[in-house]
Design a protein around this motif. Structure first.
Motif, PDB file in Angstrom:
ATOM      1  N   LEU A  46       0.838  -1.186   0.000  1.00 45.58           N
ATOM      2  CA  LEU A  46       0.000   0.000   0.000  1.00 45.58           C
ATOM      3  C   LEU A  46       0.876   1.240   0.000  1.00 45.58           C
ATOM      4  O   LEU A  46       1.974   1.237   0.558  1.00 45.58           O
ATOM      5  N   PRO A  47       0.416   2.323  -0.597  1.00 48.97           N
ATOM      6  CA  PRO A  47       1.218   3.551  -0.560  1.00 48.97           C
ATOM      7  C   PRO A  47       1.298   4.075   0.870  1.00 48.97           C
ATOM      8  O   PRO A  47       0.314   4.058   1.608  1.00 48.97           O
ATOM      9  N   GLN A  48       2.478   4.518   1.244  1.00 51.22           N
ATOM     10  CA  GLN A  48       2.709   5.028   2.590  1.00 51.22           C
ATOM     11  C   GLN A  48       2.605   6.544   2.598  1.00 51.22           C
ATOM     12  O   GLN A  48       3.049   7.203   1.655  1.00 51.22           O
ATOM     13  N   PRO A  49       2.028   7.119   3.649  1.00 44.87           N
ATOM     14  CA  PRO A  49       1.942   8.584   3.703  1.00 44.87           C
ATOM     15  C   PRO A  49       3.329   9.196   3.897  1.00 44.87           C
ATOM     16  O   PRO A  49       4.181   8.639   4.580  1.00 44.87           O
ATOM     17  N   THR A  50       3.548  10.334   3.284  1.00 43.19           N
ATOM     18  CA  THR A  50       4.826  11.026   3.418  1.00 43.19           C
ATOM     19  C   THR A  50       4.571  12.427   3.946  1.00 43.19           C
ATOM     20  O   THR A  50       3.507  13.015   3.732  1.00 43.19           O
ATOM     21  N   LEU A  51       5.559  12.956   4.647  1.00 42.98           N
ATOM     22  CA  LEU A  51       5.441  14.305   5.171  1.00 42.98           C
ATOM     23  C   LEU A  51       5.688  15.342   4.078  1.00 42.98           C
ATOM     24  O   LEU A  51       5.148  16.443   4.128  1.00 42.98           O
ATOM     25  N   ASN A  52       6.512  14.984   3.107  1.00 39.23           N
ATOM     26  CA  ASN A  52       6.821  15.896   2.007  1.00 39.23           C
ATOM     27  C   ASN A  52       6.307  15.301   0.702  1.00 39.23           C
ATOM     28  O   ASN A  52       7.020  14.573   0.017  1.00 39.23           O
ATOM     29  N   PRO A  53       5.061  15.593   0.335  1.00 38.54           N
ATOM     30  CA  PRO A  53       4.556  15.020  -0.915  1.00 38.54           C
ATOM     31  C   PRO A  53       5.276  15.631  -2.114  1.00 38.54           C
ATOM     32  O   PRO A  53       5.773  16.753  -2.041  1.00 38.54           O
ATOM     33  N   PRO A  54       5.354  14.893  -3.207  1.00 41.60           N
ATOM     34  CA  PRO A  54       6.021  15.426  -4.398  1.00 41.60           C
ATOM     35  C   PRO A  54       5.227  16.618  -4.947  1.00 41.60           C
ATOM     36  O   PRO A  54       4.001  16.674  -4.818  1.00 41.60           O
ATOM     37  N   PRO A  55       5.909  17.554  -5.535  1.00 39.37           N
ATOM     38  CA  PRO A  55       5.198  18.713  -6.080  1.00 39.37           C
ATOM     39  C   PRO A  55       4.283  18.306  -7.229  1.00 39.37           C
ATOM     40  O   PRO A  55       4.640  17.483  -8.057  1.00 39.37           O
ATOM     41  N   GLN A  56       3.113  18.906  -7.259  1.00 39.02           N
ATOM     42  CA  GLN A  56       2.118  18.565  -8.269  1.00 39.02           C
ATOM     43  C   GLN A  56       2.081  19.559  -9.431  1.00 39.02           C
ATOM     44  O   GLN A  56       1.273  19.423 -10.320  1.00 39.02           O
ATOM     45  N   ASP A  57       2.938  20.584  -9.391  1.00 37.75           N
ATOM     46  CA  ASP A  57       2.881  21.606 -10.418  1.00 37.75           C
ATOM     47  C   ASP A  57       3.638  21.212 -11.695  1.00 37.75           C
ATOM     48  O   ASP A  57       3.549  21.889 -12.706  1.00 37.75           O
ATOM     49  N   ARG A  58       4.395  20.114 -11.640  1.00 37.73           N
ATOM     50  CA  ARG A  58       5.130  19.686 -12.834  1.00 37.73           C
ATOM     51  C   ARG A  58       4.185  19.025 -13.829  1.00 37.73           C
ATOM     52  O   ARG A  58       3.296  18.267 -13.464  1.00 37.73           O
ATOM     53  N   GLU A  59       4.420  19.328 -15.055  1.00 35.88           N
ATOM     54  CA  GLU A  59       3.631  18.742 -16.139  1.00 35.88           C
ATOM     55  C   GLU A  59       4.190  17.343 -16.424  1.00 35.88           C
ATOM     56  O   GLU A  59       5.404  17.157 -16.533  1.00 35.88           O
ATOM     57  N   PRO A  60       3.334  16.314 -16.534  1.00 33.77           N
ATOM     58  CA  PRO A  60       3.857  14.977 -16.835  1.00 33.77           C
ATOM     59  C   PRO A  60       4.438  14.926 -18.244  1.00 33.77           C
ATOM     60  O   PRO A  60       3.940  15.604 -19.145  1.00 33.77           O
ATOM     61  N   PRO A  61       5.496  14.140 -18.428  1.00 34.33           N
ATOM     62  CA  PRO A  61       6.077  14.029 -19.769  1.00 34.33           C
ATOM     63  C   PRO A  61       5.114  13.309 -20.709  1.00 34.33           C
ATOM     64  O   PRO A  61       4.216  12.596 -20.261  1.00 34.33           O
ATOM     65  N   PRO A  62       5.295  13.493 -22.002  1.00 40.64           N
ATOM     66  CA  PRO A  62       4.394  12.807 -22.943  1.00 40.64           C
ATOM     67  C   PRO A  62       4.564  11.291 -22.835  1.00 40.64           C
ATOM     68  O   PRO A  62       5.654  10.791 -22.543  1.00 40.64           O
ATOM     69  N   PRO A  63       3.488  10.545 -23.052  1.00 43.33           N
ATOM     70  CA  PRO A  63       3.576   9.085 -22.920  1.00 43.33           C
ATOM     71  C   PRO A  63       4.441   8.465 -24.019  1.00 43.33           C
ATOM     72  O   PRO A  63       4.587   9.017 -25.105  1.00 43.33           O
TER      73      PRO A  63
END
Length: 139
Positions: A46-63
């Motif tokens: 299961l995914p574990q909670p983190t205190l420092n989540p990754p930034p969400q402002d980055r645009e994902p690279p093209p598939p």
């Protein structure tokens, strides 16, 4: 419990439920004892909670488009690639930015051999690719 009086000469019509209750209690105890032994744990990650989540402002690279045709030829973004070089391509793609990987979209022809697909999936797992999807074509 009903008692018969001396006036009645026919058989008693009441059912004795005591043996039925005894059997039901024994079955209940047996099920209560055996039920915990029938369940077994399943290991899942299961995914574990983190205190420092990754930034969400980055645009994902093209598939990345990976296509397997009926003859077993593998193409990486439209260019044919030898199957033994595929893992190196996947590792290079992951090493560019391990936290923001591109999605690998696998398009498999229905006539392709399963062995080729299994090798591609094994290479993707060994290269630490996290985002893998399958393309479904309407036919």
């Amino acid at each position: 419990m009903a008692f018969s009086t001396g006036n009645s000469s026919g058989p008693m019509a009441d059912i004795n439920v005591t043996p039925l209750v005894d059997v039901m209690l024994v079955l209940l105890i047996i099920f209560m004892v055996t039920a915990p032994t029938l369940s077994y744990p399943i290991d899942i990650n299961l995914p574990q909670p983190t205190l420092n989540p990754p930034p969400q402002d980055r645009e994902p690279p093209p598939p990345v488009s990976l296509k397997i045709d009926a003859s077993g030829t593998v193409s990486w973004d439209g260019a044919p690639v030898a199957l033994n070089q595929l893992q190196n391509l996947m590792q290079q793609t992951v090493q560019r930015d391990p936290t923001n990987q591109p999605r690998l979209e696998i398009d498999v022809n229905g006539q392709a051999e399963y062995e080729t697909l299994a090798k591609v999936l094994a290479y993707a797992k060994n290269a630490q690719m996290d985002k893998i999807g399958f393309v479904q074509n309407e036919q």
